[in-house]
Scaffold this motif. Sequence first.
Motif, PDB file in Angstrom:
ATOM      1  N   TYR A 171       0.828  -1.208   0.000  1.00 21.26           N
ATOM      2  CA  TYR A 171       0.000   0.000   0.000  1.00 21.26           C
ATOM      3  C   TYR A 171       0.865   1.261   0.000  1.00 21.26           C
ATOM      4  O   TYR A 171       0.428   2.305  -0.486  1.00 21.26           O
ATOM      5  N   ARG A 174       1.516   1.779  -3.782  1.00 24.08           N
ATOM      6  CA  ARG A 174       0.382   2.379  -4.502  1.00 24.08           C
ATOM      7  C   ARG A 174       0.241   3.851  -4.133  1.00 24.08           C
ATOM      8  O   ARG A 174      -0.004   4.698  -4.998  1.00 24.08           O
ATOM      9  N   GLU A 178       0.180   7.015  -6.725  1.00 25.21           N
ATOM     10  CA  GLU A 178      -0.989   7.900  -6.763  1.00 25.21           C
ATOM     11  C   GLU A 178      -0.579   9.350  -6.524  1.00 25.21           C
ATOM     12  O   GLU A 178      -1.039  10.265  -7.218  1.00 25.21           O
ATOM     13  N   THR A 204      -3.286  -4.423  -5.482  1.00 24.24           N
ATOM     14  CA  THR A 204      -3.881  -3.095  -5.636  1.00 24.24           C
ATOM     15  C   THR A 204      -3.003  -2.183  -6.482  1.00 24.24           C
ATOM     16  O   THR A 204      -3.507  -1.373  -7.264  1.00 24.24           O
ATOM     17  N   LEU A 205      -1.675  -2.313  -6.351  1.00 22.14           N
ATOM     18  CA  LEU A 205      -0.770  -1.511  -7.182  1.00 22.14           C
ATOM     19  C   LEU A 205      -0.901  -1.905  -8.647  1.00 22.14           C
ATOM     20  O   LEU A 205      -1.003  -1.040  -9.524  1.00 22.14           O
ATOM     21  N   PHE A 208      -4.094  -0.626 -10.073  1.00 20.44           N
ATOM     22  CA  PHE A 208      -4.006   0.813 -10.328  1.00 20.44           C
ATOM     23  C   PHE A 208      -3.245   1.103 -11.617  1.00 20.44           C
ATOM     24  O   PHE A 208      -3.676   1.917 -12.443  1.00 20.44           O
ATOM     25  N   GLY A 211      -5.103   0.040 -14.725  1.00 21.68           N
ATOM     26  CA  GLY A 211      -6.143   1.011 -15.055  1.00 21.68           C
ATOM     27  C   GLY A 211      -5.618   2.175 -15.865  1.00 21.68           C
ATOM     28  O   GLY A 211      -6.377   2.842 -16.570  1.00 21.68           O
TER      29      GLY A 211
END
Length: 329
Positions: A171, A174, A178, A204-205, A208, A211
């Motif tokens: 996290y 990420r 971000e 999650t990274l 991201f 995306g």
Amino acid sequence: MLIEEAHDCGACYAAVCDLVGISLRTLQRWKKSTNLTDRRKGSRKIIPRKLSEETRAEVITVCTSKRFCDYSPHEIVPLLLNEGLYIASVSSFYRVLRGNNLQHHRSNLKPRKKSVRPPEKQATASDTVWCWDITWLPSTVRGRFYFAYVIIDIYDKFIVGWAIHEDEREYHSRDLFERTLSGRKNIEFLSLHSDNGSPMKGATLLAFLNGLNVSISFSRPRTSNDNPFIESFFKTLKYNDKYPLKFASILHAREWMASFVEWYNNEHLHSSIGYVTPSQMRNGDAANIFKLRNLTMEAAKIKYPERWGRRKLKKWDASEKVILNKEKK
């Protein structure tokens, strides 16, 4: 024999040799030789060390026998030597087995996978290919470290983002990307390369980055050369004469890192981009700097031609592209 027969019938040696495709000197050498062998390319040759068909068949019989079917050649050969029997070497055993498609993985362990070299990535402008990694920063407490997360643009060597935390977590990774991408406009972030640790492969990274349609690649295990640009930065970081060997706190580490990145981006003359700063390379000032250097060099050569002679002037310019993990041809 055919040449001698033609010569006996009245033909000269030179004409006959030309007809059969050899030189007269070769014929003379053949006549003087007492042990004549065919040394032409492709001719059948006797290889003394080559195993006979009988020996090869014996190797297969031994390896496929009930007694030795679960043994490797490294075990079979010494066991036979214990009995006073030698058939062939270990490498010969393996060669015969491979030639007859009898060498396969039979262990309960998974077969070792060959590490594939990461794909080649080319950067022709800023914000196209980024690399990132994590390095340890020692604290004043023995065995305790802070972790520096750093992202570098391989084209202009600009540090686009960094963070320091007390642990390695996905996290944190990420959050770094971000924050780095927030507020940036018209950015064409196409590719990212990193090590293959868990902070780099977090779900999650990756979600991201996917995306954003970013092409992601990872280094091979224990192969630092797959990510050379960020490793080079870490060396510059830790071999800097102002680098503290130990950090008193995470605040100390973050303050020092902030000042170092500021110096690196705006003051450090980077050798791989023509001794301009990453900021000058990124904002386009490097082109004017290189132009001025070239004009100065041309004027100097006109003023002092004897210093160059026939040598060409060094041309200062920026690389058109930077390649990561260049494919070998």
